[in-house]
Every structure is written in structure tokens, then in C-alpha cells.
Design a protein around this motif. Structure first.
Motif, PDB file in Angstrom:
ATOM      1  N   THR B 181       0.978  -1.174  -0.092  1.00  0.00           N
ATOM      2  CA  THR B 181      -0.121  -0.105   0.019  1.00  0.00           C
ATOM      3  C   THR B 181       1.014   1.332  -0.099  1.00  0.00           C
ATOM      4  O   THR B 181       1.623   1.513   1.061  1.00  0.00           O
ATOM      5  N   LYS B 182       1.047   1.817  -1.244  1.00  0.00           N
ATOM      6  CA  LYS B 182       1.661   3.114  -1.311  1.00  0.00           C
ATOM      7  C   LYS B 182       1.311   4.268  -0.796  1.00  0.00           C
ATOM      8  O   LYS B 182      -0.228   4.805  -0.838  1.00  0.00           O
ATOM      9  N   VAL B 183       1.896   5.090  -0.185  1.00  0.00           N
ATOM     10  CA  VAL B 183       1.491   6.343   0.104  1.00  0.00           C
ATOM     11  C   VAL B 183       1.839   7.423  -0.908  1.00  0.00           C
ATOM     12  O   VAL B 183       2.797   7.664  -1.115  1.00  0.00           O
ATOM     13  N   VAL B 184       0.903   7.906  -1.480  1.00  0.00           N
ATOM     14  CA  VAL B 184       0.994   8.537  -3.086  1.00  0.00           C
ATOM     15  C   VAL B 184       1.394  10.129  -2.355  1.00  0.00           C
ATOM     16  O   VAL B 184       2.276  10.580  -3.006  1.00  0.00           O
ATOM     17  N   SER B 185       0.650  10.403  -1.457  1.00  0.00           N
ATOM     18  CA  SER B 185       0.872  11.983  -1.150  1.00  0.00           C
ATOM     19  C   SER B 185       0.527  11.992   0.321  1.00  0.00           C
ATOM     20  O   SER B 185      -0.285  11.424   0.848  1.00  0.00           O
ATOM     21  N   ARG B 186       1.155  13.129   1.150  1.00  0.00           N
ATOM     22  CA  ARG B 186       0.889  13.302   2.356  1.00  0.00           C
ATOM     23  C   ARG B 186       0.791  14.559   2.722  1.00  0.00           C
ATOM     24  O   ARG B 186       1.525  15.687   2.320  1.00  0.00           O
ATOM     25  N   THR B 187      -0.382  15.014   3.243  1.00  0.00           N
ATOM     26  CA  THR B 187      -0.627  16.572   3.628  1.00  0.00           C
ATOM     27  C   THR B 187      -0.484  16.932   5.130  1.00  0.00           C
ATOM     28  O   THR B 187      -1.409  16.598   5.587  1.00  0.00           O
ATOM     29  N   PRO B 188       0.596  17.151   5.602  1.00  0.00           N
ATOM     30  CA  PRO B 188       0.762  17.475   7.068  1.00  0.00           C
ATOM     31  C   PRO B 188      -0.232  18.318   7.670  1.00  0.00           C
ATOM     32  O   PRO B 188      -0.868  19.275   6.976  1.00  0.00           O
ATOM     33  N   ARG B 189      -0.729  18.227   8.695  1.00  0.00           N
ATOM     34  CA  ARG B 189      -1.758  19.063   9.275  1.00  0.00           C
ATOM     35  C   ARG B 189      -1.181  20.347   9.880  1.00  0.00           C
ATOM     36  O   ARG B 189       0.142  20.070  10.625  1.00  0.00           O
ATOM     37  N   GLU B 190      -1.718  21.344   9.721  1.00  0.00           N
ATOM     38  CA  GLU B 190      -1.244  22.661  10.441  1.00  0.00           C
ATOM     39  C   GLU B 190      -1.321  22.465  11.829  1.00  0.00           C
ATOM     40  O   GLU B 190      -2.241  22.183  12.552  1.00  0.00           O
ATOM     41  N   SER B 191      -0.202  23.145  12.497  1.00  0.00           N
ATOM     42  CA  SER B 191      -0.344  23.037  13.849  1.00  0.00           C
ATOM     43  C   SER B 191      -1.039  24.131  14.431  1.00  0.00           C
ATOM     44  O   SER B 191      -0.749  25.178  14.036  1.00  0.00           O
ATOM     45  N   THR B 192      -1.757  23.950  15.580  1.00  0.00           N
ATOM     46  CA  THR B 192      -2.491  25.074  15.952  1.00  0.00           C
ATOM     47  C   THR B 192      -1.892  25.684  17.264  1.00  0.00           C
ATOM     48  O   THR B 192      -2.323  26.821  17.669  1.00  0.00           O
ATOM     49  N   GLY B 193      -0.853  25.221  17.760  1.00  0.00           N
ATOM     50  CA  GLY B 193      -0.008  25.691  18.849  1.00  0.00           C
ATOM     51  C   GLY B 193      -0.591  25.297  20.147  1.00  0.00           C
ATOM     52  O   GLY B 193      -0.392  25.540  21.012  1.00  0.00           O
ATOM     53  N   ARG B 194      -1.980  24.534  19.965  1.00  0.00           N
ATOM     54  CA  ARG B 194      -2.586  24.218  21.144  1.00  0.00           C
ATOM     55  C   ARG B 194      -2.242  22.664  21.733  1.00  0.00           C
ATOM     56  O   ARG B 194      -1.809  22.100  20.732  1.00  0.00           O
ATOM     57  N   PRO B 195      -2.496  22.166  22.937  1.00  0.00           N
ATOM     58  CA  PRO B 195      -2.002  20.997  23.135  1.00  0.00           C
ATOM     59  C   PRO B 195      -2.641  19.854  22.494  1.00  0.00           C
ATOM     60  O   PRO B 195      -3.885  20.306  21.846  1.00  0.00           O
ATOM     61  N   GLU B 196      -2.236  18.866  22.209  1.00  0.00           N
ATOM     62  CA  GLU B 196      -2.646  17.606  21.532  1.00  0.00           C
ATOM     63  C   GLU B 196      -3.767  17.218  22.212  1.00  0.00           C
ATOM     64  O   GLU B 196      -3.825  17.006  23.690  1.00  0.00           O
ATOM     65  N   LEU B 197      -4.921  16.972  21.561  1.00  0.00           N
ATOM     66  CA  LEU B 197      -6.316  16.688  22.014  1.00  0.00           C
ATOM     67  C   LEU B 197      -6.148  15.481  23.092  1.00  0.00           C
ATOM     68  O   LEU B 197      -6.608  15.744  24.319  1.00  0.00           O
ATOM     69  N   THR B 198      -5.535  14.473  22.602  1.00  0.00           N
ATOM     70  CA  THR B 198      -5.562  13.128  23.641  1.00  0.00           C
ATOM     71  C   THR B 198      -4.700  13.294  25.078  1.00  0.00           C
ATOM     72  O   THR B 198      -4.734  12.649  25.614  1.00  0.00           O
ATOM     73  N   GLU B 199      -3.681  14.099  24.786  1.00  0.00           N
ATOM     74  CA  GLU B 199      -2.648  14.320  25.646  1.00  0.00           C
ATOM     75  C   GLU B 199      -3.004  15.313  26.865  1.00  0.00           C
ATOM     76  O   GLU B 199      -2.481  15.212  27.924  1.00  0.00           O
ATOM     77  N   ALA B 200      -3.829  16.443  26.450  1.00  0.00           N
ATOM     78  CA  ALA B 200      -4.050  17.653  27.144  1.00  0.00           C
ATOM     79  C   ALA B 200      -4.677  17.359  28.650  1.00  0.00           C
ATOM     80  O   ALA B 200      -5.384  16.311  28.697  1.00  0.00           O
ATOM     81  N   ALA B 201      -4.528  18.312  29.582  1.00  0.00           N
ATOM     82  CA  ALA B 201      -4.892  18.006  30.748  1.00  0.00           C
ATOM     83  C   ALA B 201      -6.306  18.659  30.831  1.00  0.00           C
ATOM     84  O   ALA B 201      -6.994  18.128  31.798  1.00  0.00           O
ATOM     85  N   ILE B 202      -6.605  19.575  29.966  1.00  0.00           N
ATOM     86  CA  ILE B 202      -7.889  20.240  30.000  1.00  0.00           C
ATOM     87  C   ILE B 202      -8.374  20.082  28.504  1.00  0.00           C
ATOM     88  O   ILE B 202      -7.523  20.473  27.529  1.00  0.00           O
ATOM     89  N   VAL B 203      -9.726  19.756  28.206  1.00  0.00           N
ATOM     90  CA  VAL B 203     -10.443  19.883  27.143  1.00  0.00           C
ATOM     91  C   VAL B 203     -11.560  20.818  26.817  1.00  0.00           C
ATOM     92  O   VAL B 203     -12.409  20.335  27.859  1.00  0.00           O
ATOM     93  N   VAL B 204     -11.764  21.662  26.105  1.00  0.00           N
ATOM     94  CA  VAL B 204     -12.949  22.213  26.140  1.00  0.00           C
ATOM     95  C   VAL B 204     -13.692  21.674  24.755  1.00  0.00           C
ATOM     96  O   VAL B 204     -13.127  22.153  23.633  1.00  0.00           O
ATOM     97  N   SER B 205     -14.933  21.241  24.832  1.00  0.00           N
ATOM     98  CA  SER B 205     -15.531  21.034  23.363  1.00  0.00           C
ATOM     99  C   SER B 205     -16.788  21.827  23.207  1.00  0.00           C
ATOM    100  O   SER B 205     -17.584  21.891  24.166  1.00  0.00           O
ATOM    101  N   GLY B 206     -17.126  21.959  21.989  1.00  0.00           N
ATOM    102  CA  GLY B 206     -18.173  22.480  21.558  1.00  0.00           C
ATOM    103  C   GLY B 206     -19.023  21.523  20.601  1.00  0.00           C
ATOM    104  O   GLY B 206     -18.805  20.769  19.895  1.00  0.00           O
ATOM    105  N   GLY B 207     -20.481  21.645  20.794  1.00  0.00           N
ATOM    106  CA  GLY B 207     -21.160  20.910  20.049  1.00  0.00           C
ATOM    107  C   GLY B 207     -22.097  21.502  19.121  1.00  0.00           C
ATOM    108  O   GLY B 207     -21.701  22.826  18.793  1.00  0.00           O
ATOM    109  N   ARG B 208     -23.475  21.052  18.654  1.00  0.00           N
ATOM    110  CA  ARG B 208     -24.339  21.691  17.964  1.00  0.00           C
ATOM    111  C   ARG B 208     -24.786  23.043  18.553  1.00  0.00           C
ATOM    112  O   ARG B 208     -25.121  23.911  17.658  1.00  0.00           O
ATOM    113  N   GLY B 209     -24.924  23.237  19.763  1.00  0.00           N
ATOM    114  CA  GLY B 209     -25.179  24.389  20.329  1.00  0.00           C
ATOM    115  C   GLY B 209     -24.305  25.729  19.843  1.00  0.00           C
ATOM    116  O   GLY B 209     -24.789  26.800  20.059  1.00  0.00           O
ATOM    117  N   VAL B 210     -23.234  25.150  19.472  1.00  0.00           N
ATOM    118  CA  VAL B 210     -22.297  26.468  19.345  1.00  0.00           C
ATOM    119  C   VAL B 210     -22.668  27.233  18.038  1.00  0.00           C
ATOM    120  O   VAL B 210     -22.407  28.505  17.666  1.00  0.00           O
TER     121      VAL B 210
END
Ligand SMILES: Cc1cc2nc3c(=O)[nH]c(=O)nc-3n(C[C@H](O)[C@H](O)[C@H](O)COP(=O)(O)OP(=O)(O)OC[C@H]3O[C@@H](n4cnc5c(N)ncnc54)[C@H](O)[C@@H]3O)c2cc1C
Ligand SMILES: Cc1cc2nc3c(=O)[nH]c(=O)nc-3n(C[C@H](O)[C@H](O)[C@H](O)COP(=O)(O)OP(=O)(O)OC[C@H]3O[C@@H](n4cnc5c(N)ncnc54)[C@H](O)[C@@H]3O)c2cc1C
Lengths: 261, 320
Positions: B181-210
Motif C-alpha cells: 500500500t503506497k502512500v502517494v502523497s501526504r498533507t501534514p496538518r497545520e499545528s494550532t499551537g494548542r495541546p494535543e487533544l488526547t494528551e491535554a490536561a484540560i479539554v474544552v469541547s463545543g457541540g451543535r449548540g455552538v
């Protein structure tokens, strides 16, 4: 040339029901209604779209599960799949991921395939490992966790949206594909589809049909063992206040008290 | 003492926190031997040694980036054969689980995924899993072969424990399946400068109400005041208001931070599956009947467009 597609679909306990473990620490299937894992509907949908693009394609839906798992097959058939294979055997009770992938690999080979399509994960075990295991066992490329997929000229291409990057993938058929719930809404079965499904063939296979021994699967043959399953105590009710204009400040006070600020 | 293989998740040698957690857990069952694939082994080795790796096995080859998953399995298998470990630990990322899955098939060993804790037991490592949207906690073991276990982020606090961290080259021969399985191309994600979601000590999430992508700046503002990561419900993601990489839940990320704040999220079972193990849960929702309130330590029944800005101001002023 015809394209043979096998879609792996799992029959799972309804996630909105009260799911429990049975005495032997396997999932209690009597206690809550089962259904076609919602994430596998996306796999069926992509199979239907790929078949539409191909000159001549045949879609077989495949499940490994108890008697009731036929419901999952009927749902997939009513969406538009052509035929179904049900691997059913009392000795399958308690099969783990390694065992499931073994049975699926044998069944897929029995059916004959150019393309295997799976969901990204089941909605019960939720391991997300079976497609990769299946590719390993079949010795064909894995093109997994796709949010976009297409098949043309004997090749499968797709987009995998990972944490660090979005990747464009390509492999030759035969291959194993898994699709995410970003791949496109699954269609609802039409009335015509539901009626047609009743006439479509469902082949039943047991372990001996697949050349497998009872000891290779089930609780006995499992490579893993669950020693304990404990229901988590419900969270104790917290404080809920109504915002009368000071809600944000009250919340800040709570967060400060917990040392988050 | 028995050796335990730890698969290293890193970005060009910058070791990610879940790997440090794995090293910490690995020490409960043996001596950690880290497997570093790709660039940056020297920089990584220093960190890995600081957290207890007695040895660092490294391999670098273009195959790791050019083809999907399988070359990494070939390398991990080579490490497995070189070391004969008592267990193999892999971070529970999507790719980590696939690598672990294929290795388990190859070496004929059982696999446990998404462990949230790990301890030594009389008959080998015992893994705790949190299943059925965290309504059950199970303890499981691998009974055949060498336990292959994937571990979720935030399952342990990384503890430093300096060790030798001797770097050794790993000889890898890639099998014919590795270039399937060839990786034909790869587009890296831009960093937001915020902590990594799965590693963060605090997470603030928004839903449909936003109610709109432009309003997510409110959620981001609160997150930034707390040094938090930003999450979203699937409804918000499906509406195109926030990227799918930030989705929290069954088919998104599963997070287990010290503090989870849900704003305008009802608390459907699939969302809960990804956040129910958070230590402290806070919700802001204008519907007092929303199921999310069953989970909260503190909830505010109110309009998030009033409550969130007030909270953000208050956090900022308290932090000075
Ligand atoms: C709560 C819970 C925890 C578990 N933990 C473990 C564990 O740690 N280790 C372990 O070895 N087993 C475990 N199991 C058992 C495991 O779920 C089953 O063996 C299962 O059949 C394979 O894993 P999965 O359902 O998680 O599949 P996944 O890998 O999540 O499924 C991916 C895809 O594979 C296909 N698929 C999976 N199962 C079938 C099937 N029976 N028929 C047709 N297609 C299928 C579907 O397309 C599905 O979308 C667990 C089960 C439960 C309910
Ligand atoms: C197979 C499958 C997988 C899924 N995976 C995921 C997943 O990974 N993650 C996920 O999140 N969902 C997932 N879902 C979807 C899930 O079932 C819900 O549809 C979704 O979580 C709802 O998102 P929500 O809470 O933002 O929206 P809603 O349920 O519509 O809730 C919006 C809430 O906002 C409140 N609100 C509205 N306006 C305001 C306001 N001004 N101020 C305060 N509150 C307000 C409302 O009272 C309501 O409670 C999945 C579903 C399926 C079938």
C-alpha cells in the motif's frame, strides 16, 4: 470482468440499550436487542457505490455470529447487497479478535474476492484491528481507515485522514479496505429493497465447512481471557446551577476551587 | 529481569507523551526496550533513557514513510525476534492498533487494545479496559503467546527513571507485503499551537449548540484561557464547523483529561464513549434535561453565548 466484493458486517448489541456481561464474561446478547453495527453500514454503502461504478460487480455480505446475526445480513441485503454468508457455529461463542479474523479470512477465501470492505471498528468491542488482521492473514494490501475510496483499473485508491497528516493511498487488488464514518452517509433501505432482500440467498457455513477445528476459536481457543468485568458505579450527581446572569462566574469559582485556575 | 518492548510514537525524534506513559507502565512488568523507527533516534534516545529505556533499538528507512503500516510491523517483528520480550506495548493510536494487530497475528499472540491500566500478575500482565462507553471496567490477560497490548493516552503519569538507553541499530528486512500500500502523497496538518487533544490536561469541547464555525472562536477563547485543547461533537464536525481530527467520541478521539468542559453538547452515548473517563466533567447546556448533566461534577443550565464569555473573562482575570 466482474468485481467480487465481500463486506464484513458485525451483529452487535444496541449501544443505546443497557449492555451487560453474561456469567462467563462474554457479552450478554439476550438482554439487549442486536443490530447491524452502524459503522458497518458505511462499509455496505461504499461497496454499493463502488459496484455502481463497476461494469459488473457482485456484493456478498459476510457475518460471523449467532443465529440472530441474520438480522444484520438482511439489513445489508435490503440496502442492496446481492447475497449473504453467515458463519454460525455453537463453538464460536466467545471468539476473540485473533479468532474472528481467522474465521473471516477462511470465509472470505471460501466466497472468493477481489475486494474486502470492513467498517473502521465494531460498536461493541471497538478494537479496530480486524481489518488489519484480515489483510495480514490473506496476504493482501490493507488500505484502511479511508474517508474516501474508489476502485478503477484493478487498483483501489483512498484518503486516510490521520492525526498528523492526510494521506492519499493506492494498492492493487485484491485488497482489504476499511472505511470510516466520514466516508459518506449510508442509505436507508427502500421498501422495494426490503422486499427484495427476503428472496436473496443466505448461505450458512459452520466451522467444518471452513476447515477449522473447534479448539481454534471460541472461549476455549481464545488468545485472551477476561478475568473480571465490573460495572462502574454511576457518577455521583454533581452540582447543577441555573444561569441567572452569574453562571460563568459561579463556574469559575468551582474551577478555582478544584485548582484548575 | 524480563524485557518489555515499547513502540515509540514520535515526530522526528520528539517523543510523544503516551510513549513516556508506556515506559512507566512497562517498568511494572520488566525492563523497557524502546523501538524507534524513522528519523531522530539520537534525540529520542536521550528522552527514552530518562524514562527508563535500558536499550533503544532503532531503524530508519524510506519504506516507513512511503508505504502504509506494514514496514513498521516488519521492524517491530525484527525487534521482537531480537529481544524475545515478555510483552509488547504500543500506543493506542489508529496506526498503533493496526501495527499491534498484525504483529499479534504474525507471532501467534493474543492482543488487548485500549488498556487504561496495566499491572504485573501471577500469569503475566493484567490489563484494565474501560468498555461499553466506560460503563464497565474489565481486567483481561493474554493467555497464548507474548502479550501484545495497546495502551490509551493518559493511562499513567510519566515518571522519570534514568536508565542506560544504549542505542543499537536494528537490522530489518522488509517482506514482500511491505510495499503493498503506497502512500502517494501526504498533507501534514497545520499545528494550532494548542495541546494535543488526547494528551491535554484540560479539554474544552463545543457541540451543535455552538451553532456555526465562526462561533467556535468562543470555545477556542475559553480553551486558550485555560491552556486547553479544543474538542467537538460529531454534530459540530458533520456541520463543517470544526475539523474531524478534533472530534471526541466513539469514532473520534477518546480523551481522559483532568477536566472536560462540554458546551452545547447533549451527551449522546457515542460522545460519552470518548470522554466519560475524564476526571472532572463540566457542562454548559440550555436544556436542563440534557443527558450530559447525568455525568457532570458541575453543570450550568444556561445559554453558552452568555456563560462561556463570562467564564473566559473570569479565568483571565483570575490568572492575571
Ligand atoms: C467490550 C469488549 C472488549 C473486547 N476486548 C477484546 C480484546 O481486548 N482482545 C480481543 O482479542 N478481543 C476482544 N473482544 C472480542 C472482540 O470484540 C471480538 O473478537 C470481535 O469479533 C473482533 O473485534 P471487534 O469487534 O472489536 O472488531 P473491530 O476490529 O473493531 O471490527 C472492525 C471491523 O471488522 C469486521 N468484523 C469484526 N467482527 C466481525 C464479525 N464477527 N463478523 C463480520 N465482520 C466482523 C467489521 O467490518 C468491523 O467493522 C472484546 C469484545 C467486547 C465486546
Ligand atoms: C456509529 C456512530 C458513531 C458516532 N460517533 C460519535 C462521536 O465520535 N462523537 C460524537 O460526539 N458523536 C458521535 N455520534 C453522534 C451522536 O450520536 C450524536 O448525534 C452527537 O454526539 C450529537 O452532538 P451534539 O451533542 O453536539 O448535538 P445535539 O445532540 O443536537 O445537542 C446539542 C445540545 O446543545 C444544546 N444547546 C443548543 N443551543 C445552546 C446554547 N445556545 N447554549 C447552550 N446549549 C445549547 C442543546 O440543548 C442540546 O443539548 C455517533 C453516532 C453514531 C451512530
Amino acid at each position: 470482468m466482474s468485481l467480487r466484493i465481500v463486506v464484513c458486517v458485525k451483529y452487535v448489541p444496541d449501544a443505546t440499550g443497557d449492555r451487560h456481561f453474561a456469567e462467563d464474561l462474554t457479552v450478554d446478547r439476550d438482554d439487549v436487542d442486536g443490530l447491524l453495527s452502524e459503522l458497518d453500514e458505511y462499509a455496505v454503502e461504499q461497496a454499493l457505490q463502488i459496484a455502481d461504478e463497476a461494469d459488473d460487480a457482485e456484493i456478498t455480505v459476510l457475518t460471523v455470529g449467532p443465529e440472530d446475526a441474520k438480522d444484520a445480513l438482511r439489513k445489508a441485503l435490503s440496502m442492496g447487497a446481492h447475497k449473504a454468508v453467515h458463519v454460525e457455529d455453537d463453538d464460536l461463542h466467545g471468539t476473540d479478535a485473533l479468532g474472528t479474523s481467522l474465521v473471516l479470512a477462511k470465509a472470505v477465501e471460501h466466497v472468493g474476492y477481489d475486494l474486502v470492505i470492513s467498517g473502521m471498528a465494531s460498536t461493541d468491542g471497538g478494537m479496530g484491528v480486524v481489518p488489519a488482521m484480515l489483510a495480514e492473514r490473506l496476504g493482501v494490501p490493507q488500505v484502511t481507515l479511508l474517508s474516501e475510496v474508489a476502485v478503477a483499473d484493478g487498483k483501489v485508491t483512498g484518503r486516510r485522514d490521520g492525526d498528523a497528516a492526510s494521506e492519499q493511498l493506492e494498492a492493487s487488488l485484491p485488497a482489504v479496505v476499511s472505511v470510516t464514518d466520514q466516508s459518506g452517509e449510508a442509505r436507508y433501505p427502500s421498501f422495494k429493497g426490503i422486499m427484495a432482500a427476503k428472496k436473496k440467498p443466505v448461505e450458512s457455513l459452520d466451522l467444518s465447512d471452513l476447515g477449522l477445528e473447534a479448539e481454534e476459536v471460541g472461549l476455549e481457543g481464545a488468545w485472551t481471557k477476561v478475568d473480571e468485568a465490573n460495572e462502574r458505579p454511576a457518577r455521583t450527581a454533581g452540582t447543577v446551577v441555573k444561569d441567572e446572569g452569574e453562571g460563568g462566574k459561579q463556574l469559575a469559582e468551582f474551577l478555582a476551587g478544584q485548582k484548575f485556575i | 529481569m524480563a524485557e518489555v518492548l515499547v513502540y515509540v510514537d514520535h515526530v522526528d525524534g520528539a517523543v510523544r507523551k503516551p510513549t513516556l506513559e508506556l515506559l512507566t507502565l512497562a517498568r511494572r512488568i520488566g525492563e523497557p526496550v524502546a523501538v524507534h523507527l524513522g528519523a531522530g533516534a539520537d534525540a529520542a534516545a536521550r528522552t527514552l533513557a530518562e524514562y527508563g529505556a535500558v536499550k533503544v533499538l532503532t531503524a530508519d528507512a524510506p519504506e516507513f514513510a512511503d508505504y502504509l503500516v506494514v514496514p513498521k510491523v516488519d521492524a517491530l517483528q525484527a525487534a521482537f525476534e531480537a529481544v524475545s520480550p515478555a510483552a509488547v506495548l504500543v500506543p493506542s493510536s489508529a496506526e498503533g492498533k493496526e501495527i499491534a494487530a498484525r504483529l499479534a497475528v504474525r507471532i501467534g499472540s493474543g492482543i488487548i487494545t485500549d488498556a487504561v491500566d496495566l499491572e504485573a500478575g501471577a500469569e503475566g500482565p493484567v490489563a484494565t479496559q474501560s468498555v461499553f462507553a466506560a460503563s464497565y471496567s474489565t481486567k483481561s490477560r493474554v493467555t497464548k503467546g507474548t502479550p501484545v497490548i495497546t495502551v490509551k493516552p493518559n493511562s499513567a503519569a510519566p515518571e522519570a527513571a534514568p536508565a542506560a538507553g544504549t542505542v543499537e541499530q536494528l537490522a530489518v528486512s522488509f517482506g514482500s507485503a511491505s510495499t503493498g500500500t503506497k502512500v502517494v502523497s501526504r498533507t501534514p496538518r497545520e499545528s494550532t499551537g494548542r495541546p494535543e487533544l488526547t494528551e491535554a490536561a484540560i479539554v474544552v469541547s463545543g457541540g451543535r449548540g455552538v451553532n456555526g464555525s465562526e462561533n467556535f472562536s468562543l470555545i477556542e477563547g475559553l480553551a486558550d484561557s485555560l491552556g486547553a485543547a479544543v474538542g467537538a461533537s460529531r454534530a459540530a464536525v458533520d456541520a463543517g464547523w470544526y475539523p474531524h481530527t478534533n472530534q471526541v467520541g466513539q469514532t473520534g478521539k477518546s480523551v481522559s483529561p483532568q477536566l472536560y468542559i462540554a458546551a452545547g453538547i447533549s451527551g449522546a452515548i457515542q460522545h460519552r464513549a470518548g470522554m466519560q473517563t475524564s476526571k472532572t466533567i463540566v457542562a454548559i447546556n440550555k436544556d436542563a434535561e440534557a443527558p450530559i448533566f447525568d455525568l457532570v461534577d458541575y453543570g450550568v443550565v444556561g445559554d453558552l453565548f452568555e456563560v462561556v464569555p463570562q467564564l473566559t473573562e473570569e479565568v483571565k482575570s483570575r490568572k492575571g
